[in-house]
Design an enzyme around this catalytic site. Structure first.
Site, mmCIF file in Angstrom:
data_model
loop_
_atom_site.group_PDB
_atom_site.id
_atom_site.type_symbol
_atom_site.label_atom_id
_atom_site.label_comp_id
_atom_site.label_asym_id
_atom_site.label_seq_id
_atom_site.Cartn_x
_atom_site.Cartn_y
_atom_site.Cartn_z
ATOM 1 N N LYS A 53 -17.927 -18.905 -34.151
ATOM 2 C CA LYS A 53 -17.665 -18.974 -32.901
ATOM 3 C C LYS A 53 -18.903 -20.152 -32.367
ATOM 4 O O LYS A 53 -18.957 -20.666 -31.206
ATOM 5 C CB LYS A 53 -18.681 -17.874 -32.685
ATOM 6 N N LYS A 113 -5.954 -13.221 -36.211
ATOM 7 C CA LYS A 113 -5.636 -11.857 -35.579
ATOM 8 C C LYS A 113 -5.935 -11.630 -34.171
ATOM 9 O O LYS A 113 -6.388 -12.198 -33.525
ATOM 10 C CB LYS A 113 -7.048 -11.518 -36.238
ATOM 11 N N LYS A 172 -10.293 -9.487 -29.080
ATOM 12 C CA LYS A 172 -10.778 -9.987 -27.408
ATOM 13 C C LYS A 172 -10.906 -11.309 -27.001
ATOM 14 O O LYS A 172 -10.493 -11.365 -25.859
ATOM 15 C CB LYS A 172 -12.018 -8.974 -27.617
HETATM 16 P P1 TYM Z 1 -15.983 -5.317 -32.979
HETATM 17 O O1 TYM Z 1 -16.075 -5.323 -31.977
HETATM 18 O O2 TYM Z 1 -15.277 -7.347 -33.073
HETATM 19 O O3 TYM Z 1 -14.082 -4.987 -33.681
HETATM 20 C C1 TYM Z 1 -14.669 -3.426 -34.006
HETATM 21 C C2 TYM Z 1 -14.292 -3.234 -34.908
HETATM 22 O O4 TYM Z 1 -12.567 -3.680 -35.259
HETATM 23 C C3 TYM Z 1 -12.067 -4.320 -35.845
HETATM 24 N N1 TYM Z 1 -11.084 -5.012 -35.696
HETATM 25 C C4 TYM Z 1 -9.982 -5.398 -36.267
HETATM 26 N N2 TYM Z 1 -8.733 -4.619 -37.280
HETATM 27 C C5 TYM Z 1 -7.855 -5.622 -37.471
HETATM 28 N N3 TYM Z 1 -7.367 -6.090 -36.669
HETATM 29 C C6 TYM Z 1 -8.137 -6.800 -36.024
HETATM 30 N N4 TYM Z 1 -6.944 -7.703 -35.664
HETATM 31 C C7 TYM Z 1 -9.309 -6.506 -35.609
HETATM 32 N N5 TYM Z 1 -9.655 -7.187 -34.498
HETATM 33 C C8 TYM Z 1 -11.193 -6.000 -34.522
HETATM 34 C C9 TYM Z 1 -13.357 -5.156 -36.191
HETATM 35 O O5 TYM Z 1 -13.176 -5.379 -37.777
HETATM 36 C C10 TYM Z 1 -14.270 -3.731 -36.462
HETATM 37 O O6 TYM Z 1 -14.044 -3.201 -37.615
HETATM 38 N N6 TYM Z 1 -19.457 -7.467 -35.736
HETATM 39 C C11 TYM Z 1 -18.847 -5.691 -35.233
HETATM 40 C C12 TYM Z 1 -20.024 -4.789 -34.896
HETATM 41 C C13 TYM Z 1 -20.696 -3.895 -35.761
HETATM 42 C C14 TYM Z 1 -20.973 -3.312 -36.389
HETATM 43 C C15 TYM Z 1 -21.952 -2.985 -37.257
HETATM 44 C C16 TYM Z 1 -19.339 -3.020 -37.804
HETATM 45 C C17 TYM Z 1 -22.190 -4.218 -35.229
HETATM 46 N N7 TYM Z 1 -22.883 -3.840 -36.321
HETATM 47 C C18 TYM Z 1 -22.004 -2.288 -38.136
HETATM 48 C C19 TYM Z 1 -19.768 -1.783 -38.717
HETATM 49 C C20 TYM Z 1 -20.830 -1.663 -38.663
HETATM 50 C C21 TYM Z 1 -18.116 -6.063 -34.405
HETATM 51 O O7 TYM Z 1 -17.713 -7.745 -33.701
HETATM 52 O O8 TYM Z 1 -17.257 -5.693 -34.650
#
Ligand code: TYM
Length: 334
Positions: A113, A196, A199
């Site tokens: 990023k 992948k 968003k």
């Molecule tokens: P975020 O908001 O980007 O995504 C939420 C969840 O979706 C999963 N994900 C995917 N899984 C499979 N294929 C994809 N293309 C794909 N894109 C996204 C992510 O792995 C995630 O599980 N840092 C985290 C948010 C967070 C968090 C936490 C997660 C903050 N605190 C504590 C778990 C526990 C994030 O940016 O997810």
């Protein structure tokens, strides 16, 4: 008492996408039946990208509505907003103080990023993001964290921080494990099947959004990039486009990839994509409708989130006072 799980999702966009849904959110729903589940909309993490206040507010509400619509049941799960529980920031700071600079610098999500936007436009919050995430998790002492593959490194750091804190200051934290489903750990972009689904993709043409209209999603799936050849067979190297569609089809229908392959023996990509479009949009239609219905009653949504925050705060408050105590911080006189 059943074992705990915790996970979080950022409210950074108008809609969640199919990668979020298949990689993480369907696991959230499943685990709430067997575990004491805590699910958090991580609004503070969303401040690491440019903020438009009116839009952020709308997206936080839309996130809650979508989580309820996919089946997160507030009677079974504690659903809450991160900023409603200040202990997240309190523990986040503690973790910033026991994380090495080099260690934080090795986080690939930060590297990717920050490289994209350049050092001058990269905020410090993006660097300390994983420590806040570790706090989100460890406050609730979960055993499992259901996520997609892209979060594996952050969960590893969380485990390291838990073990480090325990070794230095006493056994405070449960060391959690990542719960990653192999078949859906990384759903790919339909236009660029070696990247992948994300968003923040440059174009949304390959991103299936939960709140988009069925027509728009059908169009995106029918124009998904496919590979040379004609057979519908799973081969991630040679046929990343078709393999991704097979994983999606299989995850949504619960059928094995093998049995889907045999259904399409002798048929072309066109027939297959048409059917993928149908199963995906049929699955997403009720989610979209239910989410839009939840959004009509904002005060009911807020009330639900308040109850979630009360329950979350009770657990998080206990952990943070144990942490402060273990660190030698003096308690305020009652
Ligand atoms: P975020 O908001 O980007 O995504 C939420 C969840 O979706 C999963 N994900 C995917 N899984 C499979 N294929 C994809 N293309 C794909 N894109 C996204 C992510 O792995 C995630 O599980 N840092 C985290 C948010 C967070 C968090 C936490 C997660 C903050 N605190 C504590 C778990 C526990 C994030 O940016 O997810």
């Amino acid at each position: 008492m059943s074992k705990r799980v915790l996970s979080g999702i950022q409210p950074t966009h108008d809609s969640f996408h199919l990668g979020n849904y298949l990689g993480a959110l369907t696991q959230w729903v499943e685990l709430q039946s067997t575990h004491d589940a805590y699910y958090c909309i991580v609004d503070l993490h969303a401040l690491t990208i440019e903020v438009d206040p009116a839009l952020l507010r709308k997206r936080i509400l839309a996130s809650a509505a979508q989580l309820l619509a996919i089946g997160i049941d507030p009677k079974k799960s504690t659903l809450f907003i991160q900023s409603h529980v200040p202990a997240h920031n309190q523990l986040g700071w503690v973790f910033e103080c026991i994380t090495g600079f080099g260690e934080a610098n090795r986080m690939t999500q930060f590297k990717d990023k920050s490289q994209k936007s350049g050092t001058d436009r990269t905020v410090v919050g993006l660097f300390t993001y994983p420590m806040l995430q570790a706090a989100d998790i460890l406050l609730y002492q979960p055993e499992l964290v259901p996520v997609g593959e892209d979060q594996r490194q952050h969960i590893e750091l969380t485990r390291d921080l838990a073990q480090r804190f325990n070794a230095r200051f006493g056994d405070v934290f449960t060391v959690p494990g990542a719960h990653i489903l192999k078949s859906t750990a990384k759903i790919m972009d339909l236009q660029e099947p070696t990247a992948k689904m994300s968003k923040s993709a440059a174009s949304m043409a390959g991103v299936i959004e939960l709140l988009d209209t069925p027509e728009a999603n059908i169009k995106k799936i029918k124009s998904a990039v496919t590979d040379t050849g004609r057979e519908v067979t799973f081969d991630e190297k040679e046929k990343p486009g078709i393999s991704n569609l097979l994983s999606i089809f299989s995850a949504i229908t619960g059928r094995t990839v093998k049995s889907i392959e045999s259904d399409y023996a002798g048929k072309g990509y066109g027939d297959f994509k048409k059917d993928v479009a149908e199963v995906v949009t049929e699955a997403l239609k009720p989610i979209r409708e239910t989410a839009l219905a939840y959004l009509k009653d904002e005060s009911a949504l807020l009330e639900l989130l308040r109850e979630g925050a009360d329950r979350a705060e009770a657990v998080a408050g206990q952990t943070i006072s144990t942490v402060y105590n273990s660190l030698g911080l003096l308690p305020r006189k009652k």
